[in-house]
Every structure is written in C-alpha cells, then in structure tokens.
Write a protein that holds these residues in place. Structure first.
Motif, PDB file in Angstrom:
ATOM      1  N   ASN A  86       0.802  -1.214   0.000  1.00 17.51           N
ATOM      2  CA  ASN A  86       0.000   0.000   0.000  1.00 17.51           C
ATOM      3  C   ASN A  86       0.845   1.278   0.000  1.00 17.51           C
ATOM      4  N   GLY A  87       2.133   1.144  -0.264  1.00 17.93           N
ATOM      5  CA  GLY A  87       3.015   2.314  -0.267  1.00 17.93           C
ATOM      6  C   GLY A  87       4.046   2.235  -1.378  1.00 17.93           C
ATOM      7  N   GLU A  88       5.152   2.964  -1.180  1.00 18.08           N
ATOM      8  CA  GLU A  88       6.196   3.009  -2.202  1.00 18.08           C
ATOM      9  C   GLU A  88       7.517   2.440  -1.705  1.00 18.08           C
ATOM     10  N   ASP A  89       7.610   2.119  -0.403  1.00 22.29           N
ATOM     11  CA  ASP A  89       8.870   1.630   0.154  1.00 22.29           C
ATOM     12  C   ASP A  89       9.028   0.132  -0.083  1.00 22.29           C
ATOM     13  N   PRO A  90      10.283  -0.346  -0.166  1.00 13.77           N
ATOM     14  CA  PRO A  90      10.538  -1.779  -0.349  1.00 13.77           C
ATOM     15  C   PRO A  90      10.719  -2.502   0.981  1.00 13.77           C
ATOM     16  N   THR A  91      10.724  -3.812   0.921  1.00 15.81           N
ATOM     17  CA  THR A  91      11.048  -4.637   2.076  1.00 15.81           C
ATOM     18  C   THR A  91      11.806  -5.862   1.601  1.00 15.81           C
ATOM     19  N   ILE A  92      12.452  -6.544   2.530  1.00 16.41           N
ATOM     20  CA  ILE A  92      13.186  -7.775   2.222  1.00 16.41           C
ATOM     21  C   ILE A  92      12.553  -8.902   3.033  1.00 16.41           C
ATOM     22  N   LEU A  93      11.949  -9.847   2.327  1.00 13.31           N
ATOM     23  CA  LEU A  93      11.258 -10.963   2.967  1.00 13.31           C
ATOM     24  C   LEU A  93      11.661 -12.267   2.296  1.00 13.31           C
ATOM     25  N   THR A  94      11.285 -13.386   2.901  1.00 18.70           N
ATOM     26  CA  THR A  94      11.563 -14.672   2.268  1.00 18.70           C
ATOM     27  C   THR A  94      10.616 -14.874   1.080  1.00 18.70           C
ATOM     28  N   ARG A  95      11.081 -15.633   0.111  1.00 19.80           N
ATOM     29  CA  ARG A  95      10.263 -15.837  -1.099  1.00 19.80           C
ATOM     30  C   ARG A  95       8.921 -16.495  -0.777  1.00 19.80           C
ATOM     31  N   SER A  96       8.918 -17.439   0.172  1.00 19.36           N
ATOM     32  CA  SER A  96       7.651 -18.096   0.504  1.00 19.36           C
ATOM     33  C   SER A  96       6.646 -17.107   1.087  1.00 19.36           C
ATOM     34  N   THR A  97       7.139 -16.054   1.755  1.00 13.76           N
ATOM     35  CA  THR A  97       6.254 -15.057   2.336  1.00 13.76           C
ATOM     36  C   THR A  97       5.544 -14.237   1.271  1.00 13.76           C
ATOM     37  N   VAL A  98       6.231 -13.992   0.148  1.00 11.90           N
ATOM     38  CA  VAL A  98       5.698 -13.076  -0.875  1.00 11.90           C
ATOM     39  C   VAL A  98       5.254 -13.793  -2.145  1.00 11.90           C
ATOM     40  N   GLN A  99       5.404 -15.123  -2.206  1.00 13.86           N
ATOM     41  CA  GLN A  99       5.164 -15.856  -3.439  1.00 13.86           C
ATOM     42  C   GLN A  99       3.759 -15.615  -4.009  1.00 13.86           C
ATOM     43  N   LYS A 100       2.764 -15.681  -3.158  1.00 17.33           N
ATOM     44  CA  LYS A 100       1.384 -15.520  -3.621  1.00 17.33           C
ATOM     45  C   LYS A 100       1.163 -14.130  -4.211  1.00 17.33           C
ATOM     46  N   ASP A 101       1.686 -13.097  -3.545  1.00 13.73           N
ATOM     47  CA  ASP A 101       1.498 -11.730  -4.025  1.00 13.73           C
ATOM     48  C   ASP A 101       2.298 -11.461  -5.292  1.00 13.73           C
ATOM     49  N   LEU A 102       3.460 -12.103  -5.426  1.00 12.76           N
ATOM     50  CA  LEU A 102       4.221 -11.986  -6.677  1.00 12.76           C
ATOM     51  C   LEU A 102       3.436 -12.579  -7.837  1.00 12.76           C
ATOM     52  N   GLN A 103       2.821 -13.727  -7.597  1.00 13.36           N
ATOM     53  CA  GLN A 103       2.035 -14.387  -8.646  1.00 13.36           C
ATOM     54  C   GLN A 103       0.808 -13.557  -9.031  1.00 13.36           C
ATOM     55  N   GLU A 104       0.214 -12.895  -8.018  1.00 12.66           N
ATOM     56  CA  GLU A 104      -0.962 -12.066  -8.293  1.00 12.66           C
ATOM     57  C   GLU A 104      -0.595 -10.726  -8.923  1.00 12.66           C
ATOM     58  N   GLY A 105       0.673 -10.342  -8.832  1.00  9.92           N
ATOM     59  CA  GLY A 105       1.119  -9.106  -9.472  1.00  9.92           C
ATOM     60  C   GLY A 105       0.948  -7.844  -8.652  1.00  9.92           C
ATOM     61  N   SER A 106       0.618  -7.982  -7.357  1.00 10.13           N
ATOM     62  CA  SER A 106       0.446  -6.785  -6.524  1.00 10.13           C
ATOM     63  C   SER A 106       1.779  -6.197  -6.087  1.00 10.13           C
ATOM     64  N   ILE A 107       2.825  -7.016  -6.127  1.00  8.53           N
ATOM     65  CA  ILE A 107       4.172  -6.549  -5.811  1.00  8.53           C
ATOM     66  C   ILE A 107       5.134  -7.020  -6.900  1.00  8.53           C
ATOM     67  N   VAL A 108       6.306  -6.409  -6.915  1.00 11.58           N
ATOM     68  CA  VAL A 108       7.322  -6.721  -7.927  1.00 11.58           C
ATOM     69  C   VAL A 108       8.630  -7.035  -7.218  1.00 11.58           C
ATOM     70  N   GLU A 109       9.319  -8.063  -7.680  1.00 12.05           N
ATOM     71  CA  GLU A 109      10.640  -8.382  -7.142  1.00 12.05           C
ATOM     72  C   GLU A 109      11.711  -7.625  -7.914  1.00 12.05           C
ATOM     73  N   ILE A 110      12.661  -7.049  -7.179  1.00 10.12           N
ATOM     74  CA  ILE A 110      13.832  -6.429  -7.785  1.00 10.12           C
ATOM     75  C   ILE A 110      15.030  -7.305  -7.439  1.00 10.12           C
ATOM     76  N   PRO A 111      15.622  -7.989  -8.413  1.00  9.53           N
ATOM     77  CA  PRO A 111      16.718  -8.919  -8.118  1.00  9.53           C
ATOM     78  C   PRO A 111      17.933  -8.214  -7.517  1.00  9.53           C
ATOM     79  N   PHE A 112      18.619  -8.912  -6.630  1.00  6.56           N
ATOM     80  CA  PHE A 112      19.853  -8.403  -6.051  1.00  6.56           C
ATOM     81  C   PHE A 112      21.015  -8.582  -7.042  1.00  6.56           C
ATOM     82  N   ARG A 113      21.970  -7.649  -6.969  1.00  3.79           N
ATOM     83  CA  ARG A 113      23.211  -7.799  -7.713  1.00  3.79           C
ATOM     84  C   ARG A 113      24.353  -7.301  -6.840  1.00  3.79           C
TER      85      ARG A 113
END
Length: 297
Positions: free
Chosen positions: A229-256
């Motif tokens: 519901n905002g613009e800030d990022p967070t760092i969570l485990t993939r299992s925590t965010v997997q459902k929301d990633l699939q639904e498209g409500s959030i976006v993953e930014i890969p680490f480099r």
C-alpha cells in the motif's frame, strides 16, 4: 506431597511473596506458609530464604523447581487427556514461528486435522529460542523454527530453504528497476522485518551501524501489507511473498553484487522419544506430502 502444594510452590516463586500468593489462591497467608512448611519438611530441605517481606530460592529450591514444574505439567496433561478420551485418542503440541503459518504450514494443519479427527492438535506461536525451550521442557512435542538447536536429545530436519527477495508495490517508482545493487540497500527507505540470525549479520554488513529504517515491524505479513500500500521496499523470504508476486500486486527487484543475502532455513525439531509416536510420524508425513522436504541435520 500433593499437586496443590506443588502449584503453591511454583506460584510463590513467580509472585515473590507469601501475601501475593495468598491473594492468587484466595486463601490466608498462613495457609500458604503451612503448605510450604509441609513441603520443606517432606523434602527435608529448605526451599526459601525469608528476608522481611521478600523471599529467595535456596540452592535446593532452584534444583527442585524444574522437577515440580514437570510434575504439575504432567498432572495437568493427564487430567486433560482423561477428560478428552471420549473425543480424542491423543494430542500433539506444536510450537511455530508466526511468519511460517500463512505461507508454509496452514495447508499442513488443515490436511492433518481433516485426516486425523481423533487427534487433538494444539499450537503455540513464539520466537525460535522460546519454542526450543518449550521443546526442551516438554511443553510441546514439535518445534518449527528458524533456529537449529545443538541439544543432543533433539532430532532435526531442514524442511524448507528460502531465498530473501526485495519487493516493492507495483506502483512504486522502484518497480521499474531491473536490479538493485547490494550497496544501494543502505540508501533505501526500507520497511524492515528483522529475521535474526544470519540475516541480521548480513544486513548489518551492508547498512550503517544502528541506522533507522522507515519502519521496523514485527510480523512479516505486516511489512508486506505496508509495502503493498506504499512506495517503500522490504526484504522478505520468497515463501512469504510468493502468492502476491504471482498475483502481481508486488514486484521483485533482483539483487546484484556482494555479499548476497544468505539462504534461510526452516527446521522441524522433535525429541528422539516423540518419534516413536504415531501422531508425530503422521505429522511428518503430512509435511512431506505438502512438499516440505525433510533433510536430516
């Protein structure tokens, strides 16, 4: 020696005074004193030093306390078991990390309850060290934690390995980035959930010492809700965010870059003795059924 006397002893230790203990039991202070005197006579040991209105356990009292707690816990369990025999054949108690429930173990709980109607399932939610302490004092039968215990009485498996991901709302300007350099994390307004252990060591290496984050929150799902519901990022485990990633409500930014975040492990731990029980083995089989691979540690 009776259960009421042992309960009085335990409450007196916690309350720290005879008067407070009497209030808890709704009896006179002399009744509490009499119970403790009788217990000390039976044991042949002094359990408390009495100094004015304060009390302190003697060395014998400190030695006896865990045994008293175990006797009372076993008594309470046996009474509960006796009262439940018409409905249930057995009970298992599970300690679990809150953040693993919605993402990993809800399907396991539901499946187990559906297929084992004669088993009563009791669960508690706490932090890893507290859960492992409960397993050590036999308050629970199974521990699902992020921490591995060296206790030789325990048998442990890795039931899940996760990677950490940085995610943002699909509406955040950061969502357009194709990657995030590790060193850039120090300049982000993170919604921070402290996973502890190796994660804390990693984040401490790449951020300023004792830096403040935009928000520091306890539950991982609260961090995710704020991010969605905002613009800030967070760092969570993939299992925590997997459902929301699939639904498209959030976006993953890969680490480099370096150092990349550690892999995050979830452990199932129980005692050697518990493994002989059919309900415990059935719980492990149900976890395996749901894709939680059991790798012995």
């Amino acid at each position: 020696m009776n259960i009421e006397t042992l309960k009085t002893f335990m409450i007196l230790v916690k309350a720290g005074s005879f008067s407070k203990t009497a209030e808890i039991f709704h009896v006179t202070q002399s009744t509490i004193s009499s119970r403790i005197n009788d217990l000390e006579k039976e044991l042949g040991k002094k359990l408390f030093y009495r100094k004015h209105h304060k009390i302190e356990l003697t060395e014998s009292g400190r030695f006896f306390l865990p045994y008293a707690e175990k006797i009372v816990n076993n008594w309470n369990f046996s009474i509960n078991r006796l009262n439940s025999t018409t409905l249930f054949d057995d009970q298992i108690s599970i300690g679990c990390i809150y953040s693993t429930l919605p993402n990993l173990f809800f399907p396991v709980y539901n499946d187990y309850l559906k297929n084992n109607p004669r088993i009563s399932l009791k669960s508690i939610v706490n932090h890893s060290p507290n859960i492992l302490m409960s397993l050590a004092d036999e308050s629970i039968d199974i521990a699902l934690t992020y921490q591995l215990s060296p206790n030789p009485r325990f048998t442990s498996w890795i039931c899940r390995e996760d990677d950490f991901v940085l995610v943002v709302s699909k509406n955040s300007p950061l969502a357009k980035k194709t990657f995030i350099d590790i060193q850039e994390i120090n300049s982000l307004n993170l919604i921070y959930h402290n996973w502890g252990g190796e994660f804390t060591e990693w984040i401490s290496r790449i951020t300023q010492h004792n830096r403040w984050f935009h928000a520091t929150v306890g539950p991982a799902d609260l961090a995710l809700s704020i991010v969605k519901n905002g613009e800030d990022p967070t760092i969570l485990t993939r299992s925590t965010v997997q459902k929301d990633l699939q639904e498209g409500s959030i976006v993953e930014i890969p680490f480099r870059g370096y150092p990349l975040p550690p892999r995050w492990k979830t452990y199932l731990t129980t005692t050697h003795q518990q493994l002989s029980r059919d309900p415990i083995r059935e719980w492990i089989r149900t976890m395996e059924k749901h894709g939680l691979v059991m790798i012995p540690v």
